[in-house]
Scaffold this active site. Structure first.
Site, PDB file in Angstrom:
ATOM      1  N   CYS A 150       6.665   1.527  10.080  1.00 53.17           N
ATOM      2  CA  CYS A 150       7.191   2.601  10.918  1.00 53.17           C
ATOM      3  C   CYS A 150       7.148   3.892  10.128  1.00 53.17           C
ATOM      4  O   CYS A 150       7.682   3.959   9.007  1.00 53.17           O
ATOM      5  CB  CYS A 150       8.626   2.292  11.352  1.00 53.17           C
ATOM      6  SG  CYS A 150       9.390   3.667  12.262  1.00 53.17           S
TER       7      CYS A 150
ATOM      8  N   HIS B 248      -6.174  -0.684  -0.066  1.00 50.95           N
ATOM      9  CA  HIS B 248      -6.107  -0.055   1.255  1.00 50.95           C
ATOM     10  C   HIS B 248      -5.081  -0.693   2.176  1.00 50.95           C
ATOM     11  O   HIS B 248      -5.070  -0.426   3.368  1.00 50.95           O
ATOM     12  CB  HIS B 248      -7.497  -0.077   1.905  1.00 50.95           C
ATOM     13  CG  HIS B 248      -8.528   0.655   1.102  1.00 50.95           C
ATOM     14  ND1 HIS B 248      -9.869   0.351   1.148  1.00 50.95           N
ATOM     15  CD2 HIS B 248      -8.410   1.679   0.223  1.00 50.95           C
ATOM     16  CE1 HIS B 248     -10.534   1.154   0.330  1.00 50.95           C
ATOM     17  NE2 HIS B 248      -9.668   1.965  -0.240  1.00 50.95           N
TER      18      HIS B 248
END
Length: 278
Positions: free
Chosen positions: A125, A117
């Protein structure tokens, strides 16, 4: 033979792959959702769709996450993390798969960890793909929000906190310093899929294992439980060390319901007294 003795025997055989969950980090001060330290969160976990489409939701998330990072970022590996790293050093572990996003396995000395995860210590970004350190991003948020100090009522294991919405007034979100794009933690939100390369690498590790060792996971979500199902299907031994019930119990040949910070160092001591296989 006691459960600990049997677990040490299985681990001592080598070929172990660890699948860890939030329960491994509770002794580092990070609560889990369903174990003994679990907290009932009052807010819905952030979804990718809400984060990218709703500026208010994004601002609310960043305010909570910014405060939560003070707990996650200051957390230190506990005896369980160090024991996993030691077993890897002893040659008993072939791999570590974690559902956690706190980076404590690596801080405890483990290497080549598959972070299903992602990791809260990185910021990505969504525009240019640049990765930056969470510490640098935190400094930018501090500069943009002098004096921000909403009252925290609870810390969540995914890195954000519970605060009153009134405390969000005036919080400013910062964008990518390189391209002005939207920034998010380099973690998998609800509504996102785990990157395929991480999933395939995890299945490869499980397929080659002699034992799948589940540490501190209730296996409630399929993201982790699928590896237990695959192991059971392929006849690979499954051992679970967790406080409380798990959805992996029907597939496990060995279950230890106890604190990982006590069990794992004990297993290490027992394994250290056995010669390395082969």
């Amino acid at each position: 033979m006691t459960q600990i003795e049997q677990l040490a025997e299985w681990v001592g055989d080598g070929g172990v792959v660890v699948l860890s969950g939030a329960g491994l980090s509770t002794e580092s001060g990070i609560p889990d959702y369903r174990g003994p330290s679990g907290v009932a969160r009052s807010s819905t976990p952030m979804t990718y769709q809400a984060f990218t489409r709703d500026p208010v939701a994004r601002r609310r998330y960043w305010a909570r996450s910014h405060l939560g990072w003070r707990t996650i970022g200051d957390a230190r590996p506990n005896a369980g993390h160090r024991a996993v790293a030691r077993l890897q050093e002893l040659g008993r572990l072939d791999g570590v798969i974690t559902q956690n996003v706190d980076g404590l396995h690596q801080a405890g000395g483990a290497h080549a960890v598959v972070e299903l995860h992602g990791n809260l210590s990185r910021i990505t970004c969504l525009g240019c793909g640049e990765l930056t350190a969470r510490t640098a991003h935190s400094d930018r948020l501090d500069a943009a929000n002098p004096g921000f100090a909403a009252a925290v009522t609870a810390v969540n294991p995914d890195g954000d906190v519970e605060i009153d919405d009134a405390g969000l007034d005036g919080f400013t979100v910062v964008d990518c310093a390189s391209c002005g794009g939207m920034l998010k933690p380099d973690v998998v939100y609800f509504g996102e899929t785990v990157p395929p390369d991480r999933v395939s690498r995890s299945f490869e590790l499980v397929a080659g294992a002699r034992t799948l060792l589940v540490l501190g996971s209730s296996l409630t979500v399929m993201s982790g439980r699928r590896f237990v199902l695959r192991a059971a299907k392929d006849g690979i031994r499954v051992a679970i060390v967790n406080q409380g019930i798990t959805r992996g119990e029907p597939y496990a040949g060995l279950i230890v319901d106890a604190a990982l910070g006590e069990v794992l160092p004990d297993v290490v001591r027992r394994v250290e007294g056995v010669s390395v296989p082969g």
